[in-house]
Scaffold this motif. Sequence first.
Motif, PDB file in Angstrom:
ATOM      1  N   THR A 409       0.825  -1.200   0.000  1.00  0.00           N
ATOM      2  CA  THR A 409       0.000   0.000   0.000  1.00  0.00           C
ATOM      3  C   THR A 409       0.864   1.256   0.000  1.00  0.00           C
ATOM      4  O   THR A 409       1.962   1.272   0.558  1.00  0.00           O
ATOM      5  N   GLY A 410       0.366   2.280  -0.670  1.00  0.00           N
ATOM      6  CA  GLY A 410       1.047   3.570  -0.680  1.00  0.00           C
ATOM      7  C   GLY A 410       1.914   3.814  -1.890  1.00  0.00           C
ATOM      8  O   GLY A 410       2.313   4.952  -2.148  1.00  0.00           O
ATOM      9  N   VAL A 411       2.246   2.773  -2.660  1.00  0.00           N
ATOM     10  CA  VAL A 411       3.156   2.983  -3.785  1.00  0.00           C
ATOM     11  C   VAL A 411       2.509   3.800  -4.889  1.00  0.00           C
ATOM     12  O   VAL A 411       3.197   4.453  -5.678  1.00  0.00           O
ATOM     13  N   GLN A 412       1.157   3.780  -4.991  1.00  0.00           N
ATOM     14  CA  GLN A 412       0.519   4.383  -6.146  1.00  0.00           C
ATOM     15  C   GLN A 412       0.692   5.896  -6.216  1.00  0.00           C
ATOM     16  O   GLN A 412       0.681   6.464  -7.297  1.00  0.00           O
ATOM     17  N   ASP A 413       0.857   6.595  -5.100  1.00  0.00           N
ATOM     18  CA  ASP A 413       1.001   8.050  -5.181  1.00  0.00           C
ATOM     19  C   ASP A 413       2.398   8.514  -4.758  1.00  0.00           C
ATOM     20  O   ASP A 413       2.609   9.676  -4.429  1.00  0.00           O
ATOM     21  N   GLY A 414       3.353   7.598  -4.808  1.00  0.00           N
ATOM     22  CA  GLY A 414       4.717   7.973  -4.452  1.00  0.00           C
ATOM     23  C   GLY A 414       4.896   8.237  -2.970  1.00  0.00           C
ATOM     24  O   GLY A 414       5.726   9.055  -2.570  1.00  0.00           O
ATOM     25  N   GLY A 415       4.098   7.543  -2.134  1.00  0.00           N
ATOM     26  CA  GLY A 415       4.229   7.732  -0.695  1.00  0.00           C
ATOM     27  C   GLY A 415       3.852   9.135  -0.253  1.00  0.00           C
ATOM     28  O   GLY A 415       4.574   9.778   0.500  1.00  0.00           O
ATOM     29  N   ASN A 416       2.718   9.626  -0.746  1.00  0.00           N
ATOM     30  CA  ASN A 416       2.200  10.962  -0.393  1.00  0.00           C
ATOM     31  C   ASN A 416       3.014  12.095  -0.999  1.00  0.00           C
ATOM     32  O   ASN A 416       2.988  13.233  -0.498  1.00  0.00           O
ATOM     33  N   LEU A 417       3.742  11.822  -2.079  1.00  0.00           N
ATOM     34  CA  LEU A 417       4.498  12.874  -2.763  1.00  0.00           C
ATOM     35  C   LEU A 417       3.577  13.944  -3.339  1.00  0.00           C
ATOM     36  O   LEU A 417       3.917  15.130  -3.365  1.00  0.00           O
ATOM     37  N   LEU A 418       2.424  13.554  -3.834  1.00  0.00           N
ATOM     38  CA  LEU A 418       1.545  14.500  -4.528  1.00  0.00           C
ATOM     39  C   LEU A 418       1.012  15.573  -3.582  1.00  0.00           C
ATOM     40  O   LEU A 418       0.761  15.323  -2.395  1.00  0.00           O
ATOM     41  N   ARG A 419       0.821  16.768  -4.141  1.00  0.00           N
ATOM     42  CA  ARG A 419       0.167  17.832  -3.389  1.00  0.00           C
ATOM     43  C   ARG A 419      -1.242  17.395  -3.010  1.00  0.00           C
ATOM     44  O   ARG A 419      -1.918  16.720  -3.801  1.00  0.00           O
ATOM     45  N   PRO A 420      -1.736  17.760  -1.834  1.00  0.00           N
ATOM     46  CA  PRO A 420      -3.078  17.338  -1.416  1.00  0.00           C
ATOM     47  C   PRO A 420      -4.173  17.734  -2.392  1.00  0.00           C
ATOM     48  O   PRO A 420      -5.096  16.960  -2.642  1.00  0.00           O
ATOM     49  N   ASP A 421      -4.088  18.944  -2.979  1.00  0.00           N
ATOM     50  CA  ASP A 421      -5.135  19.358  -3.913  1.00  0.00           C
ATOM     51  C   ASP A 421      -5.095  18.531  -5.189  1.00  0.00           C
ATOM     52  O   ASP A 421      -6.143  18.225  -5.775  1.00  0.00           O
ATOM     53  N   VAL A 422      -3.889  18.141  -5.628  1.00  0.00           N
ATOM     54  CA  VAL A 422      -3.765  17.280  -6.800  1.00  0.00           C
ATOM     55  C   VAL A 422      -4.325  15.895  -6.496  1.00  0.00           C
ATOM     56  O   VAL A 422      -5.048  15.305  -7.307  1.00  0.00           O
ATOM     57  N   SER A 423      -4.017  15.374  -5.321  1.00  0.00           N
ATOM     58  CA  SER A 423      -4.542  14.064  -4.924  1.00  0.00           C
ATOM     59  C   SER A 423      -6.068  14.064  -4.925  1.00  0.00           C
ATOM     60  O   SER A 423      -6.703  13.111  -5.380  1.00  0.00           O
ATOM     61  N   PRO A 560      13.903  27.837  -8.331  1.00  0.00           N
ATOM     62  CA  PRO A 560      12.671  28.647  -8.343  1.00  0.00           C
ATOM     63  C   PRO A 560      11.756  28.251  -9.515  1.00  0.00           C
ATOM     64  O   PRO A 560      12.213  28.073 -10.643  1.00  0.00           O
ATOM     65  N   GLY A 561      10.481  28.088  -9.215  1.00  0.00           N
ATOM     66  CA  GLY A 561       9.499  27.834 -10.261  1.00  0.00           C
ATOM     67  C   GLY A 561       9.616  26.497 -10.950  1.00  0.00           C
ATOM     68  O   GLY A 561       9.134  26.336 -12.084  1.00  0.00           O
ATOM     69  N   ASP A 562      10.267  25.523 -10.302  1.00  0.00           N
ATOM     70  CA  ASP A 562      10.374  24.205 -10.942  1.00  0.00           C
ATOM     71  C   ASP A 562       8.970  23.648 -11.182  1.00  0.00           C
ATOM     72  O   ASP A 562       8.170  23.546 -10.242  1.00  0.00           O
ATOM     73  N   PRO A 563       8.639  23.265 -12.425  1.00  0.00           N
ATOM     74  CA  PRO A 563       7.279  22.794 -12.723  1.00  0.00           C
ATOM     75  C   PRO A 563       6.900  21.508 -12.003  1.00  0.00           C
ATOM     76  O   PRO A 563       5.719  21.148 -11.969  1.00  0.00           O
ATOM     77  N   VAL A 564       7.878  20.793 -11.434  1.00  0.00           N
ATOM     78  CA  VAL A 564       7.552  19.563 -10.713  1.00  0.00           C
ATOM     79  C   VAL A 564       6.583  19.836  -9.574  1.00  0.00           C
ATOM     80  O   VAL A 564       5.787  18.975  -9.188  1.00  0.00           O
ATOM     81  N   PHE A 565       6.633  21.081  -9.047  1.00  0.00           N
ATOM     82  CA  PHE A 565       5.768  21.387  -7.908  1.00  0.00           C
ATOM     83  C   PHE A 565       4.337  21.758  -8.319  1.00  0.00           C
ATOM     84  O   PHE A 565       3.533  22.111  -7.475  1.00  0.00           O
ATOM     85  N   GLU A 566       4.059  21.642  -9.626  1.00  0.00           N
ATOM     86  CA  GLU A 566       2.658  21.638 -10.052  1.00  0.00           C
ATOM     87  C   GLU A 566       1.977  20.356  -9.570  1.00  0.00           C
ATOM     88  O   GLU A 566       0.748  20.305  -9.454  1.00  0.00           O
ATOM     89  N   LEU A 567       2.778  19.315  -9.319  1.00  0.00           N
ATOM     90  CA  LEU A 567       2.245  18.030  -8.861  1.00  0.00           C
ATOM     91  C   LEU A 567       2.736  17.654  -7.466  1.00  0.00           C
ATOM     92  O   LEU A 567       1.982  17.104  -6.663  1.00  0.00           O
ATOM     93  N   LEU A 598      10.052  13.063 -12.301  1.00  0.00           N
ATOM     94  CA  LEU A 598       9.161  14.126 -12.761  1.00  0.00           C
ATOM     95  C   LEU A 598       9.940  15.390 -13.110  1.00  0.00           C
ATOM     96  O   LEU A 598       9.670  16.045 -14.129  1.00  0.00           O
ATOM     97  N   HIS A 599      10.905  15.732 -12.277  1.00  0.00           N
ATOM     98  CA  HIS A 599      11.728  16.920 -12.517  1.00  0.00           C
ATOM     99  C   HIS A 599      12.406  16.860 -13.879  1.00  0.00           C
ATOM    100  O   HIS A 599      12.335  17.825 -14.670  1.00  0.00           O
ATOM    101  N   HIS A 600      13.052  15.761 -14.185  1.00  0.00           N
ATOM    102  CA  HIS A 600      13.762  15.642 -15.462  1.00  0.00           C
ATOM    103  C   HIS A 600      12.787  15.471 -16.631  1.00  0.00           C
ATOM    104  O   HIS A 600      13.042  15.959 -17.735  1.00  0.00           O
ATOM    105  N   TRP A 601      11.679  14.794 -16.387  1.00  0.00           N
ATOM    106  CA  TRP A 601      10.681  14.590 -17.441  1.00  0.00           C
ATOM    107  C   TRP A 601      10.084  15.924 -17.896  1.00  0.00           C
ATOM    108  O   TRP A 601       9.933  16.175 -19.093  1.00  0.00           O
ATOM    109  N   PHE A 602       9.768  16.789 -16.946  1.00  0.00           N
ATOM    110  CA  PHE A 602       9.275  18.122 -17.312  1.00  0.00           C
ATOM    111  C   PHE A 602      10.302  18.847 -18.185  1.00  0.00           C
ATOM    112  O   PHE A 602       9.949  19.524 -19.159  1.00  0.00           O
ATOM    113  N   ASP A 603      11.557  18.716 -17.853  1.00  0.00           N
ATOM    114  CA  ASP A 603      12.612  19.408 -18.595  1.00  0.00           C
ATOM    115  C   ASP A 603      12.779  18.840 -20.006  1.00  0.00           C
ATOM    116  O   ASP A 603      12.974  19.588 -20.968  1.00  0.00           O
ATOM    117  N   ILE A 604      12.693  17.515 -20.133  1.00  0.00           N
ATOM    118  CA  ILE A 604      12.914  16.868 -21.433  1.00  0.00           C
ATOM    119  C   ILE A 604      11.716  17.040 -22.358  1.00  0.00           C
ATOM    120  O   ILE A 604      11.862  17.358 -23.553  1.00  0.00           O
TER     121      ILE A 604
END
Length: 611
Positions: A409-423, A560-567, A598-604
């Motif tokens: 259990t817990g693997v599906q969201d990266g162990g609560n990595l996602l922002r609560p509003d995104v979840s 600053p402004g890393d798009p990864v924090f959109e998620l 996610l960080h590198h994926w946004f960049d690529i």
Amino acid sequence: MCGITGWVSFETDLTQRREVLDAMTGTMACRGPDDSGTWLAPHAALGHRRLAIIDLPGGRQPMSVTTPAGEVAMVYSGEAYNFTELRRELEGKGHTFRTDSDTEVVLHGYLEWGESVADHLNGMYAFAIWDARDEKLVMIRDRMGIKPFYYYPTRDGVLFGSEPKAILANPAAKRIVDADGLRELFSFTKQPGWSLWFGMSEVEPGTIVRVDRDGAHTRTYWKLEAREHTDDQETTVARVRELMTDIVHRQLVADVPRCVLLSGGLDSSAITGLAAARLREEGEQLRTFSVDFVGQEENFKPDEMRDTPDSPFIRDVAKLVGSAHQDVVLDPAALTDPAVRRAVLTARDIPAGLGDMDTSLYLLFKAIRAESTVALSGESADEVFGGYRWFHDDTARNAGTFPWLAFRTGVQDGGNLLRPDVSRKLDLDGYIADQYRTALAQVEHLDGVSADERRMREVCHLHLTRMVRALLDRKDRASMAVGLEVRVPFCDHRLVEYVYNTPWSLKTFDGREKSLLRHATKHVLPQSVVDRVKSPYPSTQDPGYAAALQQQAKEVLATPGDPVFELASREWVTDAVSQDPATMTSLTRHGLDRLLDLHHWFDIYRPELRV
């Protein structure tokens, strides 16, 4: 083995768009380092990158045949292991051949049988045929989904490719990721046909997609069916042994160096033993390769997934079969190298978050490619024979969801990595529940079986139609990223059909997991492997790995402004980088790996998010 791509447009003269086709084809140079080819007609354009395996001089593509009613052209990726028998059959029907390649056999098979050529093939394949006689494109994928295949309908046709990156190289494809794409990315349910990219779909395994002026039309030519199993235990074991021997022999056919991926587990050891015996008959020594980590054996600690290190069992197998064995030993610096992570992300097109299990696989394949071009793998045996621990855990298999999610259990969201509003927006629990209900509705049952047998058929079906597809995609992408063809004997549809319909009581007749495979292949195994408990693909236990992830995550926090924090949640990451790496939980480590992916994926990929 190759990369294929193409473009059909019923309103555009594609002979004037070669530069776009070249760009699409060029994205898959790693899948086909040996050759490149394109074919253009007014309404169809085909691109191909080739990794030469069989008939090195004669298998160039795209391949076409001119008929009185129009040209038929094909791009093909994969291997048809029964192409020799099919060639003889087609020659008996009057077909003549210019090459010794399986590609030409498949093309002539289409000329003879049309779309039903799929029913005649044994192998792993994804191919597309432009049939000018009817102005239609026919896309066909193998039964188990071993070879990847994606398509993107357009206003007046379709784009397709072995990988999303080929499609995304066309200006008509938009790099949009919506909520549904993200739900599957974080859920591990492997929704059939899913692609992360909005508007793009997989050609589903065992499926034919035909595109003409009226649009896309889909037909399933193969699926798992419930059939009565009448063989007794002895006959069943003998049949599995017979099938395994035939499959391995067929999949050793190649005009390039071959090897086996050896982990010391039952699955890969069985393949190794059968392959070594076959090659000895041909006067050849088998090469085997394994991945390991610095200090892993000496410092190994049992965990919830692994009771023992792999190395002692690998040595026992290599000694018994006499293989020329090589260990590829990796340290945390190699496993956390950002350049390697970016290479893996580019290979997979998705930020899967599997960390060292992805980077180590990529580095293993890169090392193997220096010695061999074809490798046999034990992938999928657990899904076919029932090997995972959750198959045998009453709580997990009766949890009312996918057993692999219930077990961890817990693997599906990266162990609560996602922002609560995104979840909240994604509602992963609701999505998983919907997918589970949909998956169960696809299972056929026989009358008169016990509740336990009925449930275990469902569990097996879930693994063979969901989980295995994700693992096959992972293995194909990582291997083809370095030009290595990996073959998966346990995915031969004859074996899958036979074992799927074997009652669970027979699959576990000796009180252990994978009883049928264990007894069918014990004649080529050391006793230590016969007695070994299931252990999954290895993962490093070195706290230096977690410490390196923390340092890289701190750099992301400082951007600053890393798009990864959109998620991702800044608060979660801030807490994770402050923990002691020696005591960090596997879920937290998984979350950090997912963050960096996610960080590198946004960049690529520079995706447009629509959540």
